[in-house]
Write a protein that holds these residues in place. Structure first.
Motif, PDB file in Angstrom:
ATOM      1  N   ALA A   1       0.855   3.367  -3.393  1.00  0.00           N
ATOM      2  CA  ALA A   1       0.060   4.587  -3.283  1.00  0.00           C
ATOM      3  C   ALA A   1       0.880   5.799  -3.724  1.00  0.00           C
ATOM      4  O   ALA A   1       0.346   6.746  -4.296  1.00  0.00           O
TER       5      ALA A   1
ATOM      6  N   ALA B   1      -3.361  -0.282  -4.447  1.00  0.00           N
ATOM      7  CA  ALA B   1      -3.161   0.198  -3.076  1.00  0.00           C
ATOM      8  C   ALA B   1      -4.508   0.409  -2.393  1.00  0.00           C
ATOM      9  O   ALA B   1      -4.705   0.018  -1.232  1.00  0.00           O
TER      10      ALA B   1
ATOM     11  N   GLN C   1      -1.777   2.350  -8.059  1.00  0.00           N
ATOM     12  CA  GLN C   1      -2.559   3.133  -7.096  1.00  0.00           C
ATOM     13  C   GLN C   1      -3.891   2.442  -6.788  1.00  0.00           C
ATOM     14  O   GLN C   1      -4.332   2.384  -5.640  1.00  0.00           O
TER      15      GLN C   1
ATOM     16  N   ILE D   1       0.847  -1.201   0.000  1.00  0.00           N
ATOM     17  CA  ILE D   1       0.000   0.000   0.000  1.00  0.00           C
ATOM     18  C   ILE D   1       0.881   1.250   0.000  1.00  0.00           C
ATOM     19  O   ILE D   1       0.679   2.185  -0.773  1.00  0.00           O
TER      20      ILE D   1
ATOM     21  N   SER E   1      -6.064  -1.578   0.720  1.00  0.00           N
ATOM     22  CA  SER E   1      -6.522  -0.856   1.915  1.00  0.00           C
ATOM     23  C   SER E   1      -7.929  -1.288   2.294  1.00  0.00           C
ATOM     24  O   SER E   1      -8.237  -1.504   3.470  1.00  0.00           O
TER      25      SER E   1
END
Lengths: 333, 282
Positions: B242, B253, B250, B238, B257
């Protein structure tokens, strides 16, 4: 505690008629189990010292090179010339945590009093549960949210902050700067949200133990809810409340991932809170895996040693102050 | 007189409103964060996340199989180290140490460890495991995570065992059971819901931890089940993805999450439910 102090640990002693072999087997089972428990307790109690010693040992190269005072006050952090100083990161850590406390403590107090004194019964549990869930969200998610969702919204508000606070003489310089969305103030706000559950749940728990006789007598004298909260509950629980605040402060000082995402990571000290900055944890997270020389790694660990010295003091005071109320309660009962 | 009364009333009403506002602020941020994680996370969810390993950046491919398995292995080993030590240390406090000075000192030190910043524990694992071994490893990551979970388990075990009544213990002792049999077969059993709560809270605390893994397990683009080598794991993925400029990374990520938040929230709610059972049983 009543009734649970039965002495199980003492050898209960097998009856003399029992066969010896069986007694021996029981005995060895007992001593093995006891030894395992003692070992585990020693591990749990000594990791704290192990942490400090290991980190101090690994920062020896940097301590030797830069000294203590020289490292603390130097603002030069340059991997190319291999000169390292902690000052910008110490300032960044302290200021971001200070913002978190200024914003987080009053809100936490409000939440705690709301749950204990104001909220209707049916709403107390769900609200308390929701606030506690804030503590369950991993800090990396706070960071991701802070960077991708919160920072763009906040950058829209920053011109307004600059315009309204930036003109106040004295503190105006703190609020001037380009609206980037990330920076010291953003980090402080995200930290404030993160410490809410810790501070407010300690406050809530200790407000609950205030004897109802105290609270009821104040109400009977005609005191308002605010007066009971401020003049009766708070003085009674002062030490534990301060302990809870310190606990939150310890969290804020050591928080890594969320801050790393939103603080902007600049080694410069800036007067404006809207500018990027860096904290000890954020520089560790950013540079540790890229540190190439031994002195570089050692200096980063040295930063960690400074952080541990500060947070350990804060946590020590926190635990001490929170326990103080427990003892007072015990004496009163 | 009436002016004083009016002033007191105004202060009271204003303070009540401000306190309600404070509570609304807290709850608002919780929902904002969860909503954002849902929104971005679900759009990044893709079945291939679970079947493929890390794809090259800047493509349309997804894959986190190596990181999911890596995280599960890390958590499993952390529990393998942390649960026995936490359980036994808590047992020592409640069953052997009682209120003695030594036991209270251990409790005090444990309480200080309870709020230790995870980055410091990561540095410790680096100094104690990574530096002597000479390279990053999943083992070091598990050591760091287990140190983070031990204080939680110690504290809940201690508290939950202290709640078990003396009468059951005395009954078992009177039957001639040795101390360790009394503890394992009687008191542990009586307190198992509470102890399990502690383990679940500990697991929830470490499953999203990123900072200590940066100094220990690091990351790995490829699949690896070797605990002595760097290993891919969700939190570090992550962090790295990110901040990368690639859209597919992205999105991954956010998806990671979302799954982490879901996992942690479910764990917390289950733990809360168990705790509720303990309190009712009292």
């Amino acid at each position: 505690m009543n009734g649970s102090d039965v002495v199980v640990g003492v050898d209960t002693g097998p009856a003399s008629e029992e066969p010896r072999a069986a007694a021996k087997a029981w005995l060895s089972g007992d001593s093995l189990f006891h030894a395992a428990a003692v070992f585990a307790a020693v591990v749990a109690a000594t990791t704290l010292f192990g942490t400090v010693i290991a980190i101090a040992y690994d920062s020896r190269l940097s301590i030797h090179t830069f000294g203590i005072w020289g490292f603390l006050k130097s603002s030069e952090w340059n991997p190319v010339t291999q000169t390292f100083g902690a000052f910008p990161f110490i300032i960044g850590t302290l200021v971001s945590s200070a913002i978190a406390m200024v914003l987080g403590v009053p809100v936490s107090f409000g939440i705690a009093v709301f749950i204990v004194e104001i909220a209707p019964e049916w709403i107390k549990r769900p609200v308390a549960g929701a606030i506690e869930l804030l503590a369950a969200i991993p800090s990396i998610v706070y960071g991701l949210w802070g960077l991708v969702v919160f920072a763009p919204v906040f950058s829209q508000m920053e011109p307004w902050i600059s315009n309204s606070f930036g003109k106040i003489p004295g503190i105006g310089a703190l609020f001037q700067g380009p609206p980037m969305g990330i920076g010291m103030l953003t980090a402080g706000i995200v930290l404030a949200i993160m410490v809410l559950p810790y501070i407010s749940s300690i406050m809530r728990d200790v407000f609950m133990v205030v004897p109802s006789s105290l609270r009821e007598s104040a109400y009977a004298l005609g005191a308002t809810t605010w007066e009971v909260a401020w003049d009766v509950i708070l003085p009674y629980t002062r030490s534990a409340v301060i302990g809870g605040i310190f606990l939150g402060l310890g969290r804020a000082l050591g928080e890594t991932m969320a801050v790393t995402f939103v603080i902007g990571n600049s080694n410069m000290i800036s007067t404006s809170l809207l500018m990027p900055s860096a904290t000890i944890p954020s520089v560790l997270a950013n540079e540790f895996t890229e540190a190439t020389s031994k002195l570089y790694v050692s200096s980063l660990i040295y930063l960690g040693l400074i952080l541990i010295a500060v947070t350990l003091t804060v946590r020590f005071l926190a635990v001490l102050l929170i326990r103080h109320l427990g003892r007072k309660e015990g004496a009163a009962a | 007189m009436t002016r004083v009364l009016a002033r007191r009333r105004i202060i009271d009403v204003v303070s009540k409103i401000l306190m309600a506002v404070a509570t609304v602020i807290g709850v608002f941020f919780l929902f904002w964060i969860i909503w954002a994680t849902l929104k971005f996370g679900i759009s990044g969810l893709h079945w291939s996340l679970f079947t493929n390993d890390t794809p090259p950046p800047g493509t349309n491919q997804f894959g986190l199989r190596n990181a999911f398995i890596g995280s599960l292995l890390l958590l499993a080993l952390s529990m393998g180290i942390g649960v026995p030590i936490g359980l036994m240390a808590g047992t020592w406090l409640a069953e052997y140490g009682f209120r003695s000075r030594t036991a209270d000192t251990v409790r005090f030190l444990n309480d200080i460890m309870l709020s230790a910043p995870s980055i410091e524990i990561g540095l410790f694992a680096y100094a104690a495991v990574v530096a002597p071994m000479g390279h990053f490893s999943a083992l070091a990551g598990s050591v760091a995570l287990s140190i983070l979970m031990i204080p939680i388990i110690v504290r809940t075990t201690d508290e939950m065992l202290s709640l078990v009544g003396g009468d059951v213990r005395e009954a078992a002792i009177a039957l001639g059971a040795p101390a360790w049999v009394v503890i394992t077969k009687v008191t542990w059993k009586a307190a198992r819901a509470g102890i399990l709560t502690g383990v679940l809270i500990g697991l929830a605390r470490i499953s999203g931890e990123t900072a200590p893994l940066l100094f220990t397990a690091l990351n790995n683009q490829y699949f690896s089940a070797n605990m002595l080598r760097p290993m891919a794991n969700i939190p570090v993925v992550i962090f790295q993805f990110a901040l990368s400029p690639y859209t597919n990374w992205q999105q991954m990520a956010w998806a990671a999450s979302f799954i982490t938040v879901l996992f942690v929230l479910v764990l917390s709610l289950v733990a809360r439910w168990f705790l509720g059972k303990v309190q009712v049983a009292k």
